[in-house]
Design an enzyme around this catalytic site. Structure first.
Site, PDB file in Angstrom:
ATOM      1  N   ASP A 119      -7.474  -2.651  -5.693  1.00  0.00           N
ATOM      2  CA  ASP A 119      -6.526  -1.828  -6.447  1.00  0.00           C
ATOM      3  C   ASP A 119      -5.699  -2.799  -7.281  1.00  0.00           C
ATOM      4  O   ASP A 119      -5.380  -3.919  -6.828  1.00  0.00           O
ATOM      5  CB  ASP A 119      -5.581  -1.065  -5.506  1.00  0.00           C
ATOM      6  CG  ASP A 119      -6.162   0.258  -5.008  1.00  0.00           C
ATOM      7  OD1 ASP A 119      -7.376   0.485  -5.178  1.00  0.00           O
ATOM      8  OD2 ASP A 119      -5.385   1.051  -4.432  1.00  0.00           O
ATOM      9  N   ASP A 163       3.600  -4.715  -4.261  1.00  0.00           N
ATOM     10  CA  ASP A 163       4.856  -4.585  -5.007  1.00  0.00           C
ATOM     11  C   ASP A 163       6.033  -4.031  -4.204  1.00  0.00           C
ATOM     12  O   ASP A 163       7.001  -3.524  -4.783  1.00  0.00           O
ATOM     13  CB  ASP A 163       4.662  -3.821  -6.333  1.00  0.00           C
ATOM     14  CG  ASP A 163       3.867  -2.555  -6.199  1.00  0.00           C
ATOM     15  OD1 ASP A 163       3.388  -2.259  -5.098  1.00  0.00           O
ATOM     16  OD2 ASP A 163       3.712  -1.851  -7.214  1.00  0.00           O
ATOM     17  N   CYS A 185       5.303   1.550  -9.039  1.00  0.00           N
ATOM     18  CA  CYS A 185       4.018   2.233  -8.827  1.00  0.00           C
ATOM     19  C   CYS A 185       3.784   3.316  -9.880  1.00  0.00           C
ATOM     20  O   CYS A 185       2.651   3.538 -10.310  1.00  0.00           O
ATOM     21  CB  CYS A 185       3.993   2.925  -7.471  1.00  0.00           C
ATOM     22  SG  CYS A 185       4.067   1.825  -6.082  1.00  0.00           S
TER      23      CYS A 185
HETATM   24  N1  NVA Z   1       2.156  -0.446   1.108  1.00  0.00           N
HETATM   25  C1  NVA Z   1       3.405  -0.968   0.635  1.00  0.00           C
HETATM   26  C2  NVA Z   1       3.546  -0.759  -0.852  1.00  0.00           C
HETATM   27  C3  NVA Z   1       3.810   0.615  -1.315  1.00  0.00           C
HETATM   28  C4  NVA Z   1       4.042   0.715  -2.795  1.00  0.00           C
HETATM   29  C5  NVA Z   1       4.543  -0.349   1.400  1.00  0.00           C
HETATM   30  O1  NVA Z   1       4.313   0.619   2.119  1.00  0.00           O
HETATM   31  O2  NVA Z   1       5.663  -0.828   1.303  1.00  0.00           O
END
Ligand code: NVA
Length: 369
Positions: free
Chosen positions: A201, A252, A354
């Site tokens: 991704d 991120d 996002c």
């Molecule tokens: N999987 C990560 C990134 C989500 C944008 C989280 O849960 O913080």
């Protein structure tokens, strides 16, 4: 969807051009929650990264549209983000409407779609090249088509466009022996996807000009990283990093560059000593604990969405308005924050980073290390 802004860009750099997370933003795609469909809980790739407290939500609504009220509130906040960006002079583009409820079949499996809410997951813009990620969730197999008209427009305007080979996502692409309860075996991080086909991704990559950091995750494997490395060529250094997120998917909320020399880290997953040497001369800033409780309203993610903000340039950052400790910290470090409401978007799995993907940031392709 209609674009919020029909202004023509003042282009003396390529129409598609973005090399990092902080150069002045000129054009951006903002996603949409319209028509979003809840994934099925029995999908192993969904279970791998989904908080256990959210299971009820997937069991109740799996395969059906998200509740209308959730979609409406989240879309209002997306519209608010678009307005703030437009008022700042940024050109905002939106995806086409797509029927994600349509069931589709491949030779190996069938699924419904998800949404077009998170363009950051799909498209990695590196200088003048749009890299379309192959994805690793079956319900995201065709998601890029909601953005296809836009990407074709950018292609016609001169952008390079690479589409990575999609995995079959057949049964053996996922590891039957993976359990979210066992994130490490003999110290080695475990993932639900195998290494037998290319997968990544875009949101597992973070751009620092000619250096790009990437993590292996439950949607990004070594073959996917190697595919990006080879296609970008020797001008770029792709550094693989690993931090303490036990169920990683998208980097991120783990490390976020603010400007050259300043990196924000998630202190619950990143220890300063574990950062690559690259950052030895950088100021490392620990993000404060999120204000929003880690509760059942976060269906896809951790509470660290607080860090998932959007930089308009190297001094101005759009942040969620409730995250007061983060706002104070950023201001203390010399940034101006632009707080907006965005909590109703969180249940879809992300915040403003996002929900967007850069199309153009004014600046040069440089080395920062
Ligand atoms: N999987 C990560 C990134 C989500 C944008 C989280 O849960 O913080």
């Amino acid at each position: 969807m209609k674009d919020d802004n029909s202004k023509q860009p003042k282009v003396d750099i390529p129409k598609v051009w973005s090399c990092n997370e902080w150069d002045p933003l000129e054009e951006v795609i903002v996603g949409s929650t319209e028509g979003a469909i809840v994934p099925m809980w029995d999908d192993v790739s969904v279970q791998a990264t989904t908080p256990a407290h959210a299971r009820w939500f997937f069991e109740k609504y799996g395969g059906q549209p998200f509740p209308a009220e959730m979609i409406e509130k989240a879309n209002q906040e997306l519209d608010g983000l678009c307005k703030v960006l437009t008022d700042l002079g940024v050109i905002v583009r939106r995806p086409d409407a797509m029927d994600f409820s349509n069931e589709y079949k491949t030779p190996w499996w069938s699924s419904r779609g998800l949404y077009s809410a998170m363009p950051r997951d799909i498209f990695l813009v590196v200088a003048d090249t749009i890299i379309e990620a192959p994805m690793a969730w079956r319900n995201r197999y065709f998601e890029s088509f909601a953005f296809r008209n836009l990407i074709q427009e950018y292609f016609k305007a001169g952008a390079k466009w690479l589409t990575a080979p999609k995995s079959s996502m057949a049964g053996d692409f996922y590891r039957n022996d993976y359990s979210p309860e066992v994130p490490y075996i003999n110290g080695e991080k475990q993932f639900v996807i195998s290494e037998n086909q290319i997968a990544f991704d875009a949101a597992d990559f973070v751009r620092f000009g000619k250096d790009i950091l990437v993590q292996k995750s439950n949607v990004t494997n070594a073959m996917g990283i190697e595919w990006v490395r080879r296609h970008l060529g020797p001008e770029f250094n792709i550094h693989e990093v690993e931090f303490g997120d036990e169920h990683p998917m998208h980097i991120d909320t783990t490390i976020v560059p603010l400007c050259p020399g300043k990196l924000l880290i998630n202190p619950s997953w990143v220890k300063k000593k574990d950062l690559p040497d690259l950052f030895k001369d950088w100021e490392i800033i620990e993000a404060p604990e999120p204000v929003m409780p880690y509760d059942s309203a976060l269906y896809f993610s951790s509470d660290w969405l607080t860090m998932n903000f959007l930089s308009v340039d190297d001094k101005h950052i759009i942040v969620e308005e409730n995250e007061k400790p983060l706002i104070e910290l950023l201001e203390k470090h010399g940034f101006k924050t632009i707080p907006i409401p965005f909590r109703n978007f969180y249940p879809f799995g992300g915040s403003m980073h996002c929900a967007t993907t850069d199309i153009r940031r004014r600046g040069k392709l440089e080395k920062y290390f």
